[in-house]
Enzyme design. Sequence first.
Site, PDB file in Angstrom:
ATOM      1  N   SER A  44       0.871  -1.087   0.080  1.00  0.00           N
ATOM      2  CA  SER A  44       0.211   0.047  -0.004  1.00  0.00           C
ATOM      3  C   SER A  44       0.945   1.126  -0.136  1.00  0.00           C
ATOM      4  O   SER A  44       2.102   1.152  -0.056  1.00  0.00           O
ATOM      5  CB  SER A  44      -0.926   0.108   1.297  1.00  0.00           C
ATOM      6  OG  SER A  44      -0.325   0.180   2.362  1.00  0.00           O
ATOM      7  N   LYS A  45       0.376   2.397  -0.028  1.00  0.00           N
ATOM      8  CA  LYS A  45       0.850   3.668  -0.062  1.00  0.00           C
ATOM      9  C   LYS A  45       2.005   3.770   1.112  1.00  0.00           C
ATOM     10  O   LYS A  45       3.066   4.576   1.008  1.00  0.00           O
ATOM     11  CB  LYS A  45      -0.210   4.712   0.513  1.00  0.00           C
ATOM     12  CG  LYS A  45      -0.807   5.479  -0.692  1.00  0.00           C
ATOM     13  CD  LYS A  45       0.249   6.314  -1.733  1.00  0.00           C
ATOM     14  CE  LYS A  45      -0.047   7.033  -2.633  1.00  0.00           C
ATOM     15  NZ  LYS A  45       1.198   6.828  -3.504  1.00  0.00           N
TER      16      LYS A  45
END
Length: 481
Positions: free
Chosen positions: A252-253
Amino acid sequence: MSVRVRFAPSPTGFLHVGGVRTALYVWLFARHHGGTTVLRIEDTDTEREEAGAIEQIQRSLDWLGLDFDESPSAGGPHGPYLQSERSEHYQAAVDRLLAQGDAYRCYQTAEELEVARAEARQTDDPALPTRLHRDLTAEQIAAFEQEGRPAVIRFRTPLEGETVIDDLVRGRVVFEHRLLGDTVLMRGGGRPTYQLANPLDDLEMGITHVIRGEDLLSSTPRQKLLVEALGGTFPQTAHLSMILGADKKRLSKRHGAASVEEFRDAGYLPEALVNFLALCGWSWDGETELMSVAELVERFSLERVNPAPAVFDHEKLAWMNGQYLRALDAEAYANALRSYLEDAGSPLASSARLEELVPLVQEKLGAFGEFDSLVGSLLEAREPEAESWQKLLSDENAGRILDAAITALAGLSTFDADSVESALRAVCEELEMKPRQAFLPIRIAIAGSTVAAGLYESIAFLGREASLERLERARVAVASL
Ligand code: GLU
């Protein structure tokens, strides 16, 4: 039979690492077999759609060099390639399934479904709530219609038996029909669901292999049943494992850059990203890391795709990008660098002297994004970096060192990296200092920062006049303390 493979993203956001790896495997598989690549945009869910996402997906694929033979922009014999333009295909399929008795209208309200689900949770038939309207009598149907209840269309899933998927990555997976339930194919207002539009388009577009993320494996038996009810043959499938971050959590980010455009903006070469992503879940011989696109095309096979999750290792990508950057010849390097700077809107892109800087940076840069902070100050006059400048001012030897350097460089007859080096080494001897100590204030004066390219090369690049100007400016600052 010629291979036809599709990449079918939903335009709900930017093209992230997992999606682009799928696109790459689709592309490599097709090119390996001399087949056809199809880009289909699955934009039936307008609520989740993000403005500009379709263009961004296309831009990212173009940048990576993944060309699709058939697509919304290129067209092709099986178009349109935007699902939003294929409504009549979905309607025709539903009409046919209804006529055949393979689909039916379901008038359940959301509340009714909710209640039935809660009840079914305790039973051994959790899919029962989806089938409650499969055998309505003509009177019941007439009553619901009279009430004006909207209907969805459900698929009549067989109650017995099982569907077997021989997945090219995951092996044999068996799904019991009883547990699948009756899949919704179309919602009110003729809106097709993913479970209808996706397999129908695969059928109509002649897709032979479905390569996609493992998260869609559970949809596969439903899609196979649907295609078979329409008289088609379901494609072979290859479900790719997820990509995890270095901490083994879903990528994810949090783990850093996650979209293709972020990698482009940071100055990664598309070839390096392609090479890296190819190895996120596939290997050729378990060892070879660096492979050109042509080699990847030649070597790629689904048999060697690993069913275990892949780990996205940013450090390895940075290493690989550095390898690709170092392998370029000076002209190609300068061209790639210039187009990166142009895309980034940097004024340095128009510098006539970029190519001269290649020897100063090529060994050092992991990605073009670091170029500006490493040597940008050699191409344009800039305010020095505050923390470094402070270091210069608080160095008690700075005045002596700068004076000696100014005298030595002013007196040089030729001004190149070698003569600058001898002059500055002589300064060290004269001052009885180690280069590490003596060069710090010189480096800050020249580059405005402690982080910089080679000192002799930087000075030679600036030339005598500009170098002396910068040293004198620093000298004045030190003297005024
Ligand atoms: N449109 C689906 C998605 O983006 C993928 C469909 C597929 O590959 O089967 O998640």
